[in-house]
Design a protein around this motif. Sequence first.
Motif, short mmCIF file in Angstrom:
data_model
loop_
_atom_site.label_atom_id
_atom_site.label_comp_id
_atom_site.label_asym_id
_atom_site.label_seq_id
_atom_site.Cartn_x
_atom_site.Cartn_y
_atom_site.Cartn_z
N PRO A 128 -6.91 -8.70 2.84
CA PRO A 128 -6.14 -9.08 4.03
C PRO A 128 -4.65 -9.19 3.70
O PRO A 128 -4.30 -9.59 2.59
CB PRO A 128 -6.72 -10.45 4.41
N HIS A 129 -3.78 -8.82 4.66
CA HIS A 129 -2.34 -8.87 4.36
C HIS A 129 -1.79 -10.28 4.43
O HIS A 129 -0.75 -10.58 3.84
CB HIS A 129 -1.56 -7.92 5.29
N ASN A 130 -2.45 -11.19 5.13
CA ASN A 130 -2.04 -12.59 5.25
C ASN A 130 -0.58 -12.75 5.70
O ASN A 130 0.07 -13.74 5.34
CB ASN A 130 -2.23 -13.34 3.92
N GLY A 131 -0.09 -11.80 6.45
CA GLY A 131 1.28 -11.92 6.98
C GLY A 131 2.35 -11.84 5.91
O GLY A 131 3.47 -12.32 6.11
N VAL A 132 2.03 -11.20 4.77
CA VAL A 132 3.02 -11.10 3.67
C VAL A 132 3.64 -9.69 3.66
O VAL A 132 2.92 -8.69 3.62
CB VAL A 132 2.36 -11.38 2.30
N ALA A 133 4.97 -9.65 3.70
CA ALA A 133 5.69 -8.37 3.55
C ALA A 133 6.11 -8.23 2.10
O ALA A 133 6.46 -9.22 1.45
CB ALA A 133 6.92 -8.35 4.45
N HIS A 134 6.09 -7.00 1.59
CA HIS A 134 6.48 -6.74 0.19
C HIS A 134 7.60 -5.71 0.20
O HIS A 134 7.58 -4.76 0.99
CB HIS A 134 5.32 -6.14 -0.60
N GLN A 135 8.56 -5.89 -0.70
CA GLN A 135 9.60 -4.87 -0.84
C GLN A 135 9.95 -4.71 -2.31
O GLN A 135 10.10 -5.70 -3.03
CB GLN A 135 10.84 -5.25 -0.04
N TRP A 136 10.05 -3.47 -2.73
CA TRP A 136 10.40 -3.16 -4.12
C TRP A 136 11.71 -2.38 -4.14
O TRP A 136 11.85 -1.39 -3.41
CB TRP A 136 9.34 -2.28 -4.78
N ALA A 157 -0.09 -4.84 -5.79
CA ALA A 157 0.30 -6.20 -5.41
C ALA A 157 -0.25 -6.59 -4.04
O ALA A 157 -0.43 -7.77 -3.75
CB ALA A 157 1.83 -6.31 -5.39
N ALA A 158 -0.48 -5.57 -3.22
CA ALA A 158 -0.99 -5.85 -1.87
C ALA A 158 -2.44 -5.38 -1.73
O ALA A 158 -2.95 -5.27 -0.62
CB ALA A 158 -0.12 -5.14 -0.85
N GLY A 159 -3.10 -5.09 -2.84
CA GLY A 159 -4.46 -4.56 -2.78
C GLY A 159 -4.43 -3.05 -2.88
O GLY A 159 -3.36 -2.45 -3.05
N ARG A 160 -5.60 -2.46 -2.79
CA ARG A 160 -5.70 -0.99 -2.89
C ARG A 160 -5.37 -0.39 -1.52
O ARG A 160 -5.95 -0.76 -0.50
CB ARG A 160 -7.13 -0.65 -3.31
N LEU A 161 -4.40 0.54 -1.51
CA LEU A 161 -3.92 1.08 -0.24
C LEU A 161 -4.42 2.49 0.00
O LEU A 161 -4.43 3.31 -0.93
CB LEU A 161 -2.38 1.11 -0.26
N THR A 162 -4.81 2.75 1.26
CA THR A 162 -5.18 4.13 1.63
C THR A 162 -4.40 4.50 2.89
O THR A 162 -3.97 3.62 3.65
CB THR A 162 -6.69 4.26 1.92
N LEU A 163 -4.23 5.80 3.11
CA LEU A 163 -3.47 6.24 4.28
C LEU A 163 -4.29 6.02 5.56
O LEU A 163 -5.48 6.32 5.59
CB LEU A 163 -3.17 7.74 4.17
N GLY A 164 -3.60 5.52 6.61
CA GLY A 164 -4.29 5.33 7.89
C GLY A 164 -3.66 6.16 8.99
O GLY A 164 -3.94 5.94 10.17
#
Length: 369
Positions: free
Chosen positions: A172-180, A234-241
């Motif tokens: 779940p994203h839990n309302g967290v934004a990430h920026q690198w 950092a945000a879990g395993r990501l796949t294209l949607g």
Amino acid sequence: MTAFDVRILGSGIVSRSLALALARQGLRVALQARPATRSAGPDLRAYALNPASVRLLSELRAWDTLPPDARTAVHDMRVAGDAPGARLEFSAFTQSVPALAWIVDAAALEAVLDTAVGFNAMVSLFDEPPTAPLTVVAEGKASGWRDKLGVRFEQHSYGQRAIAARLVCDRPHNGVAHQWFRSPDILALLPFDRPQPGHSFGLVWSVSPAESERLLALPVAEFEAALNEACGEAAGRLTLGSERAAWPLLLGRASAISGAGWALVGDAAHVVHPLAGQGLNLGLADVAALAEVLAERESWRSPGDADLLRRYARRRVTGTWAMTQATDGLWQLFAGQQPLLRELRNRGLGLVNHIAPVKRWLVGQALDS
Ligand SMILES: Cc1cc2nc3c(=O)[nH]c(=O)nc-3n(C[C@H](O)[C@H](O)[C@H](O)COP(=O)(O)OP(=O)(O)OC[C@H]3O[C@@H](n4cnc5c(N)ncnc54)[C@H](O)[C@@H]3O)c2cc1C
């Protein structure tokens, strides 16, 4: 006597928002219709909107009409530099605000605004809107009318393209934004509820044009592998949607935003790098300022009165200048590859992270632009 008080050129979010704001004052608006054929599919972007923009859209009754999964609150933000331990964290809780921002589906917002203008008796749609005492140009960065008005548009290419896509994550994203900030790339994951509620992100990945071409051409599995490597899970395993699409990035500023009978709003007036997610926020702040100036006008003044429109330009000059400088400054700091800059930005991130008043000030600037 003309049939309309204002004509608005352009068919994006800023033009529709302005039409609704002016119609609320009883002004008769001639608004440019959206072209019948659109070259691309639905806009894949998910916009980060600040509370001022949300307030405006709420007043226009567009915010509450958005489907619940088309607007997601950001409660926390994690920013990472390109050295171990270089990070900055913001939280709505510690800043005592309900949310740091809201992530909104660009296509859904466009659709809601289109429906609202379609039902508004004060707004008439035209392929070529007829003249009116005030012409507002909201045609975006490539505005043709801006040129016809003789306004110079100073622009500087960032030599980058931003790839946007929707992602699905296994956590779940839990309302967290990430920026690198991974000089020169900048990668943002914006928590979102489409396509999968609670498990999606909007991607904005700014890279060189050559890298953008390479990433767009990669087969899905290879793109996902590159993305997951960049984010370190950092945000879990990501796949294209969704599909992937890319936009060229530039810094642009019109030499003037008002004159006798005309005003510029939105990207037609100013374009910024999306690293701080502020372009549309600036455009909606233009809408609020222009609507306010027109509402305050003396009864004998025409909506196109040059002195009146100068008030609009004066109200916008500081906010736009400050945000443009801040965004460009951040880009210079974070995209630069010199070792000294690298040291400075990574130390700076760590330092700011430990100084609560500076963090509060930074959040305040982003929320109120
Ligand atoms: C990858 C990316 C991510 C971004 N993320 C954010 C974010 O998180 N937050 C944020 O605040 N901003 C963000 N932005 C910036 C935002 O997209 C722009 O600032 C915003 O779209 C500007 O809106 P606008 O209505 O002024 O211009 P536009 O969106 O360009 O709309 C103007 C429209 O008018 C149309 N038009 C022009 N001439 C005519 C004509 N003659 N007839 C009919 N139509 C016409 C154009 O085709 C265009 O569709 C991002 C930008 C990019 C590239």
